[in-house]
Design an enzyme around this catalytic site. Structure first.
Site, mmCIF file in Angstrom:
data_model
loop_
_atom_site.group_PDB
_atom_site.id
_atom_site.type_symbol
_atom_site.label_atom_id
_atom_site.label_comp_id
_atom_site.label_asym_id
_atom_site.label_seq_id
_atom_site.Cartn_x
_atom_site.Cartn_y
_atom_site.Cartn_z
ATOM 1 N N LYS A 155 1.023 -1.203 -0.125
ATOM 2 C CA LYS A 155 -0.010 -0.034 -0.070
ATOM 3 C C LYS A 155 0.844 1.256 -0.178
ATOM 4 C CE LYS A 155 -1.790 2.453 3.411
ATOM 5 N NZ LYS A 155 -1.568 3.715 2.802
ATOM 6 N N GLU A 177 10.943 0.317 10.022
ATOM 7 C CA GLU A 177 11.515 1.149 9.748
ATOM 8 C C GLU A 177 11.133 2.729 10.203
ATOM 9 O OE1 GLU A 177 13.492 3.996 8.734
ATOM 10 O OE2 GLU A 177 13.607 3.586 6.862
ATOM 11 N N CYS A 209 13.780 10.047 7.062
ATOM 12 C CA CYS A 209 13.819 9.556 8.155
ATOM 13 C C CYS A 209 15.167 9.607 9.013
ATOM 14 C CB CYS A 209 13.393 8.025 8.229
ATOM 15 S SG CYS A 209 14.602 7.162 6.946
HETATM 16 P P1 NAI Z 1 2.132 7.941 8.863
HETATM 17 O O1 NAI Z 1 3.282 6.956 9.864
HETATM 18 O O2 NAI Z 1 0.632 7.875 9.215
HETATM 19 O O3 NAI Z 1 2.274 7.074 7.499
HETATM 20 C C1 NAI Z 1 3.048 6.097 7.142
HETATM 21 C C2 NAI Z 1 2.236 4.867 6.269
HETATM 22 O O4 NAI Z 1 1.375 4.461 7.151
HETATM 23 C C3 NAI Z 1 1.137 5.480 5.113
HETATM 24 O O5 NAI Z 1 0.982 4.691 4.157
HETATM 25 C C4 NAI Z 1 -0.365 5.496 6.048
HETATM 26 O O6 NAI Z 1 -1.276 5.446 5.173
HETATM 27 C C5 NAI Z 1 0.187 4.142 6.813
HETATM 28 N N1 NAI Z 1 -0.899 4.148 8.211
HETATM 29 C C6 NAI Z 1 -1.311 5.193 8.810
HETATM 30 N N2 NAI Z 1 -2.213 4.569 9.820
HETATM 31 C C7 NAI Z 1 -2.145 3.283 9.639
HETATM 32 C C8 NAI Z 1 -2.688 2.345 10.251
HETATM 33 N N3 NAI Z 1 -3.391 2.618 11.566
HETATM 34 N N4 NAI Z 1 -2.566 1.085 10.015
HETATM 35 C C9 NAI Z 1 -1.831 0.871 8.821
HETATM 36 N N5 NAI Z 1 -1.352 1.778 8.026
HETATM 37 C C10 NAI Z 1 -1.270 3.058 8.525
HETATM 38 O O7 NAI Z 1 2.968 9.054 8.548
HETATM 39 P P2 NAI Z 1 2.283 10.318 8.299
HETATM 40 O O8 NAI Z 1 1.033 10.865 8.923
HETATM 41 O O9 NAI Z 1 2.253 10.541 6.628
HETATM 42 O O10 NAI Z 1 3.412 11.411 8.691
HETATM 43 C C11 NAI Z 1 3.407 11.924 9.950
HETATM 44 C C12 NAI Z 1 4.755 11.853 10.734
HETATM 45 O O11 NAI Z 1 5.332 10.623 10.662
HETATM 46 C C13 NAI Z 1 5.764 12.869 9.999
HETATM 47 O O12 NAI Z 1 5.815 14.275 10.166
HETATM 48 C C14 NAI Z 1 7.056 12.145 10.355
HETATM 49 O O13 NAI Z 1 7.529 12.798 11.737
HETATM 50 C C15 NAI Z 1 6.985 10.808 10.511
HETATM 51 N N6 NAI Z 1 7.288 10.116 9.411
HETATM 52 C C16 NAI Z 1 8.228 9.282 9.074
HETATM 53 C C17 NAI Z 1 8.785 8.555 8.136
HETATM 54 C C18 NAI Z 1 9.994 7.946 8.186
HETATM 55 O O14 NAI Z 1 10.443 7.362 6.975
HETATM 56 N N7 NAI Z 1 10.438 7.765 9.373
HETATM 57 C C19 NAI Z 1 7.814 8.622 6.915
HETATM 58 C C20 NAI Z 1 6.554 9.237 7.209
HETATM 59 C C21 NAI Z 1 6.265 10.122 8.092
#
Ligand code: NAI
Ligand code: MG
Length: 499
Positions: free
Chosen positions: A195, A271, A305
């Site tokens: 996804k 990750e 990240c």
């Molecule tokens: P997120 O962690 O919500 O999104 C990442 C992925 O997880 C997306 O595909 C999303 O649809 C999915 N997801 C969200 N909720 C889920 C659930 N309950 N069950 C399964 N999958 C789920 O990150 P978001 O909201 O886009 O960004 C918020 C903060 O997260 C950012 O400001 C940053 O601090 C952090 N982040 C860190 C990343 C990294 O590579 N370390 C990447 C993206 C965000």
């Protein structure tokens, strides 16, 4: 939202650089593009303008079920289970060649949907080709061992694929995060349902078309556009998915782990975020160190990240480094990602823009000194000027929490021991970096910093052969390198009684 008129499965897109191409819009399931079961769609936004540029089909839990069934059928009965490891590797190499042929299109899509500058988007495609070729090479070199115990027995191990793997990826490197997971999973013989992030669905759909062209059997690779709370949650708790690989926030990482525990105890690798220390010692080459510090935090609009967001400078060179760094950061050119002059694009979305701006306000209210930036650039899109806070103390939230934007905190340290203490004063442990001319100092830091990567006199030193992943709350499991093969295989032990 339900579409008023049925959305077609592909559409001609014209990008700001004049490129015209056919963009797939459907869910990629069992080798075909299809609409979602519930006929839902969602909007795609160009963060450079904040405007809606189109819609894609949305996967819900029902589509996850269909995709998982296709992946399971391919794993157990399809041509995939009969395919030799060498042929699997060949498919990955073929996909790499197709990425190379489509480099300009893929990079343009990425700049358009995510907002990253075009040269960096090209770099991402180039990295993806590297992952595919590296793991394409591994496919026929994954094997077990013969283990001697007693003359009356013959024992061996096999490294078997896990089965259907679920993958959930973020929006900061949409294509790269897709292929960093697909390449090793396929090399090991798994099938998968991936996804993408709802803010950046386009490049992976185009890559799905290239998977079709490369000749992957139907069901082996399934790619769904959708939201976390619906499709993502369905993947995390699915009873037929044997492993989930997740990249994203620590908050959601915890939910994935919980869902795995409460469903079928699927294996997981996470990750997650970071708050990585970037340390400059007094004996460093200051000019070069400042270049690395600048790239370490501002690359990809700070949405990495691995971002080096905590910058520690030895007291005797502190003022000099802060001045040089501010000057370097002010030379960053914000603008349309397709402009050759631009070195920084917008944040990915309005939500991220607001989140980063709220951290900037927080930094001011916590008493840190705003050296440069802290404000919007331009009047449209989600641009934020490179922002540097000094006089930041360890207890401030801007020193402890992942901001995920072009914002960093600078602070001083006394000696190596002090720098190691401060570097490790975080719940995260993804990356770290040290600039010094002393080999002994470099070794001491590399031994004592608690992080999955320690970069000496460089930053973001990524290579397909080098494992990457977290200590502490930055997660577990490793991507890249041979280490990733461990995450996508399981060991079977066979013992034969010869007596
Ligand atoms: P997120 O962690 O919500 O999104 C990442 C992925 O997880 C997306 O595909 C999303 O649809 C999915 N997801 C969200 N909720 C889920 C659930 N309950 N069950 C399964 N999958 C789920 O990150 P978001 O909201 O886009 O960004 C918020 C903060 O997260 C950012 O400001 C940053 O601090 C952090 N982040 C860190 C990343 C990294 O590579 N370390 C990447 C993206 C965000
Ligand atoms: Mg977008």
């Amino acid at each position: 939202m339900p579409a008023s008129a049925p959305l077609s499965l592909s559409q001609k897109f014209k990008l700001p650089n004049g490129l015209e191409y056919e963009q797939p819009l459907g869910l990629f399931i069992n080798g075909e593009f299809v609409p979602g079961k519930e006929r839902k769609t969602f909007e795609v936004v160009n963060p450079t303008t904040g405007k809606v540029v189109g819609e894609v089909h949305e996967a819900t839990a029902a589509d996850v079920d269909i995709a998982v069934d296709a992946a399971e059928a391919a794993f157990y009965d399809g041509s995939w289970s009969r395919m030799s490891s060498g042929e699997r590797g060949h498919l990955l190499l073929k996909l790499a060649d197709l990425l190379e042929e489509n480099m300009t299109t893929l990079a343009s899509i990425e700049s358009f949907d995510n907002g990253k500058v075009f040269q960096q988007a090209k770099g991402d495609v180039y990295s993806c080709m590297g992952f595919l070729r590296y793991y394409g090479g591994w496919a026929d070199k994954i094997h077990g061992k013969v283990i001697e115990t007693s003359p009356g027995s013959f024992n061996f191990t096999k490294q078997e694929p896990i089965g259907v793997c679920g993958m959930i990826i973020p929006w900061n490197f949409p294509l790269l995060n897709c292929l960093i997971k697909i390449a090793p999973a396929i090399a090991c013989g798994n099938t998968l349902v991936l996804k993408t992030a709802d803010r950046t669905p386009l490049s992976a759909l185009y890559a799905a078309r290239l998977c079709q062209e490369a000749g992957f059997p139907p069901g082996v690779i399934n790619i769904l556009s959708g939201f976390g709370k619906t499709a993502g949650a369905a993947i995390a708790s699915h009873m037929k998915i044997q492993k989930v690989s997740f990249t994203g926030s620590t908050v959601v990482g915890r939910q994935i782990m919980k869902a795995a525990a409460e469903s079928n105890l699927k294996k997981i690798s996470l990750e997650l975020g970071g708050k990585s220390p970037h340390i400059i010692c007094k004996d460093a080459d200051i000019g070069r160190a400042v270049e690395w510090v600048n790239a370490g935090i501002f690359y990809n609009s700070g949405q990495c990240c691995s971002a080096g967001s905590r910058i520690y400078v030895q007291a005797s060179i502190y003022d000099k480094v802060v001045e040089a760094f501010k000057k370097r950061a002010q030379a960053i050119v914000l603008g349309n990602p397709f402009d050759e002059a631009s070195s920084q694009g917008p944040q990915v979305s309005e939500a991220q823009y607001n989140r980063v701006m709220s951290y900037i306000e927080l930094g001011k209210s916590e008493g840190a000194r705003l050296e440069i930036g802290g404000e919007r650039h331009g009047s449209e899109g989600y641009f934020i000027k490179p922002t540097v806070f000094s006089n930041v103390t360890e207890d401030m939230r801007i020193m402890q929490e992942e901001i995920f934007g072009p914002v960093c905190a600078i602070s001083k340290f006394k000696d190596v021991e002090d720098a190691i203490g401060k570097g490790n004063a975080t719940k995260y442990g993804l990356a770290s970096a040290v600039h010094t001319r002393s080999l002994n100092t470099a070794m001491e830091f590399s031994n004592k910093l608690r992080a999955g990567s320690v970069w000496i006199n460089c930053y973001n030193a990524f290579n397909p052969a080098l494992p990457f992943g977290g200590y502490g709350e930055s997660g577990f499991g490793r991507e890249l390198g041979k280490a990733s093969l461990d995450d996508y295989t399981q060991t079977k032990t066979v013992s034969i009684n010869l007596s």
